[in-house]
Structure formats: C-alpha cells, structure tokens
Motif scaffolding. Structure first.
Motif, mmCIF file in Angstrom:
data_model
loop_
_atom_site.group_PDB
_atom_site.id
_atom_site.type_symbol
_atom_site.label_atom_id
_atom_site.label_comp_id
_atom_site.label_asym_id
_atom_site.label_seq_id
_atom_site.Cartn_x
_atom_site.Cartn_y
_atom_site.Cartn_z
ATOM 1 N N SER A 222 0.829 -1.208 0.000
ATOM 2 C CA SER A 222 0.000 0.000 0.000
ATOM 3 C C SER A 222 0.862 1.255 0.000
ATOM 4 C CB SER A 222 -0.915 0.012 1.230
ATOM 5 O OG SER A 222 -0.157 -0.059 2.427
ATOM 6 N N GLU B 60 1.168 4.483 -2.454
ATOM 7 C CA GLU B 60 1.646 5.769 -1.952
ATOM 8 C C GLU B 60 3.167 5.739 -1.934
ATOM 9 O OE1 GLU B 60 -0.126 6.728 1.760
ATOM 10 O OE2 GLU B 60 -2.177 6.627 0.996
ATOM 11 N N SER C 38 5.232 -1.178 2.868
ATOM 12 C CA SER C 38 4.223 -1.310 3.918
ATOM 13 C C SER C 38 2.943 -1.849 3.304
ATOM 14 C CB SER C 38 3.950 0.041 4.588
ATOM 15 O OG SER C 38 5.122 0.542 5.197
ATOM 16 N N SER D 76 -1.334 -2.465 3.909
ATOM 17 C CA SER D 76 -2.461 -1.875 4.625
ATOM 18 C C SER D 76 -3.070 -2.822 5.637
ATOM 19 C CB SER D 76 -3.537 -1.418 3.627
ATOM 20 O OG SER D 76 -3.968 -2.512 2.830
ATOM 21 N N SER D 77 -2.975 -4.127 5.394
ATOM 22 C CA SER D 77 -3.636 -5.083 6.280
ATOM 23 C C SER D 77 -2.995 -5.128 7.662
ATOM 24 C CB SER D 77 -3.624 -6.483 5.658
ATOM 25 O OG SER D 77 -2.309 -6.851 5.297
ATOM 26 N N SER E 49 1.040 -4.157 9.884
ATOM 27 C CA SER E 49 2.457 -3.790 9.842
ATOM 28 C C SER E 49 3.354 -5.009 9.972
ATOM 29 C CB SER E 49 2.772 -2.793 10.968
ATOM 30 O OG SER E 49 2.535 -3.382 12.233
ATOM 31 N N ASP F 139 5.447 -5.624 6.858
ATOM 32 C CA ASP F 139 6.388 -4.637 6.331
ATOM 33 C C ASP F 139 7.763 -5.263 6.124
ATOM 34 O OD1 ASP F 139 4.279 -2.983 6.577
ATOM 35 O OD2 ASP F 139 5.177 -1.613 8.021
#
Length: 286
Positions: free
Chosen positions: A112, A169, A228, A230-231, A233, A236
């Motif tokens: 994400s 992003e 990263s 979204s679901s 961390s 990551d």
C-alpha cells in the motif's frame, strides 16, 4: 539472501501448522477435512508451495479460527485473490526476469506504501522510457535489443501501481546526485526531470531532495526500500538491492532502524515544495 514471497510462505506455513496443532489435528486429518491430499497440507506448512487465499480460508475454518485480525493477517500473507487486485502480469516475463526481481515486483504490486532512498538513479516507478533504457543498458552487460526492450517494458508496466485503485503511496528521498547524474544525455535527463516535477504534483507521490549541502547522512551506505501493507504492519519489509541479489529484512529491529533512518533523511531533506523548486532549477540548466 531471502526472497520476499518465500519468506512470507514460510511465515504463513508456520502459523497454519501452529493452528492445526492447536486444533489437535494431524496433517492427514486436516487434509481430509478440506478434501485434499495430506502432502498438500505438508507443502503449505513448510513453505514449499504457495497457497491461495481461498485455501487459507478453508484451513482456518477447519481449525475453527474466528479471530478476525489473525485471519486478516494470514490471508494477507497468502497474497491477493486471483482476479483481484493487481494481476501477476510479470509472470509473462519469467524467462528474462531474475527471481529476486520478480519477488520485488510482487511485493511492490501488493504494497500500500513504499518509502525509498535513492542515491544514484531515479526510482523505477518515476523513470521515463528513455531514461529506463539508458539505465538498463548500463546496468546489464551484453543485452541484445529484444531483451533490452522487454526489461524496459517491465520497468514501465511497474508504474501502473501509481495509477491503481487505490494507488501505491510513494515517498522518495532523492540524493542530489540522482538529479545531477546525466543519464542518457542532456535531452533524456531534461525530460526525466520534467517527469519528476509532474509526478511530485500527484497526491500519492511525495518527493524530497537531499542536497549536497546536507553533508553525510543516514543513507550514505546505500539506497533502500521499505514496503508497507495496509492489512498489517507485520508484513512490512526492507529491501536492500545488490548487483546480483537482494536482501529482505523483516525483523522488527531492522524495520525500526530503517524507518528511523528514513524519517531522519526526510528531516534533513528539502521540503516537498522546496524540492520542486530545486528540481526545476536543475532542469533549467540541464
């Protein structure tokens, strides 16, 4: 050196094995519950083979796992559903892409957000076709035109993540050397700098320039990328790219260290607005 998706397969397999054990089931009993051969359960648990999100749901239901955050984490480890999200288009280039590059694209397509420090070249997601061609030709010796064309196609296709719904992003800190290095000649570089200006105005892109006057900095040892998801961390990952391989770091200590380094770099870099002006000035002289 570990491949990103391979790390996730092993993590997912270990979690599923622990849940099966907690449900007091053997691998054979679990397989019968979901209508599989026992060997499929074993391959999934050892990370020897990938697993679809639909199959993970079957196993979680069989193990009576009702914890929503845990289910979400394990489904995220399995990756996107087939037909959903960003398709695995890079499979068509398996014959020319090294495994480490395919792994990087896989992570990039599912992430994400992406934070990157670049010290030598413009990030691949922001390169023009001419710049991408010049960089690829310089980085890979002995390329014939057909293979070079294919690698440039891949580089440009990767940029679709910035136009997806939702888009990736991107936050990038560029050492001033990235802007000063004349890749492909003055005309190519001038167009590339204009492309950076256009990209920096997109709401999903944040560009900051780290000027030479900043002196030594936290990223002086080399570029890095932080992906990263979204679901959670817990997915990551930091990627360190080398000439012949890539290193994937997922330990919390590593993630914290690189996150802190990136935040420090952003503090020492010009603001996004100042960076636009800086790039424009360099572009005027290109």
């Amino acid at each position: 050196m570990q491949h990103g998706p391979a790390v996730r397969r092993r993590k997912l397999g270990a979690e599923l094995r622990a849940l099966r054990t907690g449900a007091k089931l053997t691998s054979g009993e679990a397989a019968r519950l979901v209508g599989w051969h026992q060997s499929k359960v074993s391959r999934i648990e050892t990370g020897a083979s990938g697993v679809k999100p639909a199959d993970v749901r079957l196993l979680l239901d069989a193990y009576a796992v009702g914890d929503s955050p845990l289910r979400e984490l394990l489904l995220a480890l399995a990756g996107p559903d087939e037909g959903g999200g960003r398709h695995h288009w890079w499979h068509a280039y398996r014959g020319i892409l090294p495994a480490t590059y395919r792994d990087f694209i896989s992570l990039e397509s599912q992430a994400s957000a992406m934070r990157t420090l670049e010290t030598s070249v413009v990030p691949g997601l922001l390169q023009t076709p001419e710049y991408a061609r010049a960089v690829t030709r310089a980085a890979v010796d002995g390329l014939d035109d057909e293979r070079l064309d294919a690698l440039v196609e891949v580089r440009l296709a990767r940029q679709d993540v910035l136009r997806a719904a939702p888009p990736l992003e991107l936050s990038a800190v560029l050492d001033e050397a990235v802007l000063r290095r004349e890749v492909g000649g003055p005309d190519v570089m001038a167009r590339q700098l204009r492309r950076l200006l256009d990209a920096a105005r997109l709401p999903q892109v944040c560009l900051q320039v780290l000027p030479f006057t900043a002196g030594a900095h936290a990223g002086i040892t080399g570029p890095f990328v932080i992906f990263s998801f979204s679901s959670t961390s817990d997915l990551d990952v930091v990627v360190l790219d080398h000439m012949t391989s890539s290193l994937y770091l997922e330990r919390k200590e590593d993630l914290q260290a690189y996150t802190e380094a990136f935040n420090t770099l952003k503090e020492h870099a010009l603001s996004p607005e100042e960076s636009l002006d800086y790039i424009a000035v360099i572009g005027d002289g290109a």
